[in-house]
Scaffold this motif. Structure first.
Motif, PDB file in Angstrom:
ATOM      1  N   GLN A  36      34.044 -12.783  53.649  1.00 15.50           N
ATOM      2  CA  GLN A  36      35.080 -11.826  54.039  1.00 15.50           C
ATOM      3  C   GLN A  36      36.461 -12.292  53.578  1.00 15.50           C
ATOM      4  O   GLN A  36      37.258 -11.483  53.092  1.00 15.50           O
ATOM      5  N   ILE A  37      36.721 -13.591  53.718  1.00 15.95           N
ATOM      6  CA  ILE A  37      38.000 -14.133  53.248  1.00 15.95           C
ATOM      7  C   ILE A  37      38.114 -13.981  51.738  1.00 15.95           C
ATOM      8  O   ILE A  37      39.155 -13.572  51.209  1.00 15.95           O
ATOM      9  N   GLU A  39      36.685 -11.777  49.778  1.00 11.95           N
ATOM     10  CA  GLU A  39      36.930 -10.373  49.432  1.00 11.95           C
ATOM     11  C   GLU A  39      38.354  -9.963  49.769  1.00 11.95           C
ATOM     12  O   GLU A  39      39.019  -9.266  48.992  1.00 11.95           O
ATOM     13  N   SER A  40      38.840 -10.398  50.926  1.00 11.13           N
ATOM     14  CA  SER A  40      40.192 -10.034  51.359  1.00 11.13           C
ATOM     15  C   SER A  40      41.261 -10.595  50.427  1.00 11.13           C
ATOM     16  O   SER A  40      42.264  -9.921  50.147  1.00 11.13           O
ATOM     17  N   LEU A  41      41.028 -11.818  49.924  1.00 12.46           N
ATOM     18  CA  LEU A  41      42.014 -12.479  49.063  1.00 12.46           C
ATOM     19  C   LEU A  41      41.640 -12.391  47.587  1.00 12.46           C
ATOM     20  O   LEU A  41      42.209 -13.089  46.758  1.00 12.46           O
ATOM     21  N   GLN A  42      40.680 -11.520  47.270  1.00 14.14           N
ATOM     22  CA  GLN A  42      40.303 -11.172  45.891  1.00 14.14           C
ATOM     23  C   GLN A  42      39.856 -12.395  45.072  1.00 14.14           C
ATOM     24  O   GLN A  42      40.359 -12.645  43.975  1.00 14.14           O
ATOM     25  N   ASN A  49      34.675 -19.713  46.965  1.00 15.29           N
ATOM     26  CA  ASN A  49      34.878 -19.639  48.416  1.00 15.29           C
ATOM     27  C   ASN A  49      34.611 -20.989  49.084  1.00 15.29           C
ATOM     28  O   ASN A  49      35.114 -21.265  50.169  1.00 15.29           O
ATOM     29  N   SER A  98      48.491 -14.347  52.148  1.00 16.77           N
ATOM     30  CA  SER A  98      48.226 -13.095  51.429  1.00 16.77           C
ATOM     31  C   SER A  98      47.611 -13.368  50.061  1.00 16.77           C
ATOM     32  O   SER A  98      47.360 -12.442  49.301  1.00 16.77           O
ATOM     33  N   SER A  99      47.394 -14.641  49.743  1.00 17.08           N
ATOM     34  CA  SER A  99      46.754 -15.018  48.482  1.00 17.08           C
ATOM     35  C   SER A  99      45.833 -16.201  48.736  1.00 17.08           C
ATOM     36  O   SER A  99      45.992 -16.938  49.721  1.00 17.08           O
ATOM     37  N   GLN A 164      39.253  -9.478  62.681  1.00 17.64           N
ATOM     38  CA  GLN A 164      39.180  -9.963  61.315  1.00 17.64           C
ATOM     39  C   GLN A 164      39.180 -11.491  61.292  1.00 17.64           C
ATOM     40  O   GLN A 164      39.366 -12.151  62.318  1.00 17.64           O
ATOM     41  N   TRP A 165      38.993 -12.059  60.097  1.00 14.91           N
ATOM     42  CA  TRP A 165      38.882 -13.504  59.946  1.00 14.91           C
ATOM     43  C   TRP A 165      40.123 -14.254  60.397  1.00 14.91           C
ATOM     44  O   TRP A 165      40.041 -15.410  60.804  1.00 14.91           O
ATOM     45  N   ARG A 166      41.284 -13.608  60.366  1.00 16.38           N
ATOM     46  CA  ARG A 166      42.514 -14.305  60.775  1.00 16.38           C
ATOM     47  C   ARG A 166      42.467 -14.712  62.254  1.00 16.38           C
ATOM     48  O   ARG A 166      43.084 -15.703  62.653  1.00 16.38           O
TER      49      ARG A 166
END
Length: 400
Positions: A36-37, A39-42, A49, A98-99, A164-166
């Motif tokens: 999930q992380i 995918e979220s951070l592309q 990962n 965010s990255s 979410q993961w955060r």
């Protein structure tokens, strides 16, 4: 008074386990969220990962160098305060990242900060215990400590069901704050002022040189780093192997936790055995089991001509982790035992070298993953065989 001392000892063991478990929580609670992380951070390559895990170990390897000497000079508690503050900063970076780059920076800072809990906790234990008694305390701490990696993935998975993961990082942040408060109000300083070593380049160099030159400590240090490297390889690939390759999905955390309990059971068993048997012999026996089981399982996979069933893999890993549980506490104790007079800097040097070795080996094993458990199994075989040779050489040198 006797009952009071017994209670204090139990609380000390619990607190040390909690502080050390910050490392496990920081790593294992994130395992269900790696995809999930990514995918979220592309993140383009799924193997990248794994860096979310290995970056923590990298930060730890660097941080471990500093905290021991600082704790020898200024006391144990103040340095843990410093480390947890850095750990909290790293968590905040990861929460608001965010990255992928910012995420990794935050993870490195988390590892750098939480290294204080690992190295200074060991020094605090060495301040008060030695020999088989220290081995027993370490095993009891490992027994409590292992409940965190057993439960952390399930906690992380549970959080993902509702958030979410955060939010997992928020939980880790709160855990760090609670640990800091407990340490401050319930634990006395274990290094009295008259035993402190003033911080100087000369004392650092002499302490590091003594640690690295001591033949017994050096060999046990390398031995533990090598075998822990195979375990880091497992941590890096566990989510890909269990959750994706074997398609466990949300059940991943339960299987991961069951395997972690094998280490807990082993640590409890070791706490009894270490008072009756030589620690080096226990390590020797565990490494023989590790080496034979890895080689046997590899030949089993070759005979099948395909990937083993989940049941077969779980049996193999349970045997592996039971053996690992014997090694964790004992190898660290054996490496530190001759250096009690410089416990802080010795723990720093030993832990740092161990972690650098394990990150390198674990990273290689992780990057070799390609929808097959063979790299992991061979990783355990070569690491356990190499460690067995080192332990055997130490035994032979002691007999001369």
């Amino acid at each position: 008074m006797k009952q009071e001392k017994h209670t204090v000892k139990k609380e000390f063991i619990a607190l040390m386990a909690i502080l050390m478990s910050l490392v496990a929580l920081t790593i294992d609670a994130m395992l269900p969220a790696l995809s999930q992380i990514g995918e979220s951070l592309q993140v383009a390559n799924s193997n990248d990962n794994q860096l979310i895990i290995t970056s923590v170990f990298l930060g730890m390897a660097v941080g471990l160098i500093f905290y021991g000497p600082l704790s020898d000079a200024y006391g144990r508690k103040k340095i843990i305060y410093l480390g947890i503050a850095i750990f909290i900063l790293g968590n905040l970076l990861s929460i608001f990242s965010s990255s992928f780059f910012v995420m990794l920076v935050g993870r490195v800072l988390q590892g750098f900060g939480v290294a204080s809990c690992r190295v200074v906790s060991l020094a605090m234990i060495r301040d008060q215990f030695e020999g088989p008694q220290m081995g027993k305390v370490m095993s009891l701490i490992m027994m409590f400590f292992i409940m965190v990696p057993a439960l952390a993935p399930s906690v992380g998975q549970g959080i993902l069901l509702f958030s979410q993961w955060r939010a997992i990082f928020v939980l880790i942040l709160l855990f760090g704050i609670i640990s800091l408060i407990w340490l401050h109000f319930r634990q006395q300083e274990t290094l009295v002022p008259q035993k402190r070593i003033p911080l100087s380049l000369t004392s650092l160099k002499s302490g590091a040189a003594e640690t690295l030159k001591h033949p017994v400590s050096r060999r046990y240090m390398f031995a533990s780093g090598i075998i822990f490297g195979a375990f880091v390889g497992y941590l890096s690939t566990a989510q890909q192997i269990l959750q994706h390759q074997y398609q466990l999905g949300d059940l991943f955390s339960l299987y991961f936790g069951a395997l972690a309990l094998a280490i807990g059971l082993s640590s409890f068993t070791n706490s009894k055995l270490v008072m009756r048997f030589n620690m080096a012999k226990l390590c020797h026996g565990a490494l023989i089991v590790l080496t034979i089981s890895a080689l046997g399982f590899y030949f089993y996979i070759e005979y099948l001509g395909e990937q083993p069933t989940l049941a077969a893999l779980m049996v193999y890993l349970a045997v592996t982790f039971f053996s690992i549980g014997i090694l964790f506490g004992n190898l660290n104790t054996l490496a530190l035992q001759p250096l009690g007079h410089i416990a802080g800097i010795a723990t720093s040097v030993i832990s740092s070298v161990q972690t650098f070795i394990s990150v390198l080996i674990g990273g290689i094993i992780g990057q070799l993953y390609g929808a097959s458990v063979v790299p992991l199994v061979l990783g355990f075989f070569f690491c356990s065989l190499t460690t067995l040779v080192l332990i055997h050489r130490i035994k032979k040198a002691a007999e001369i």
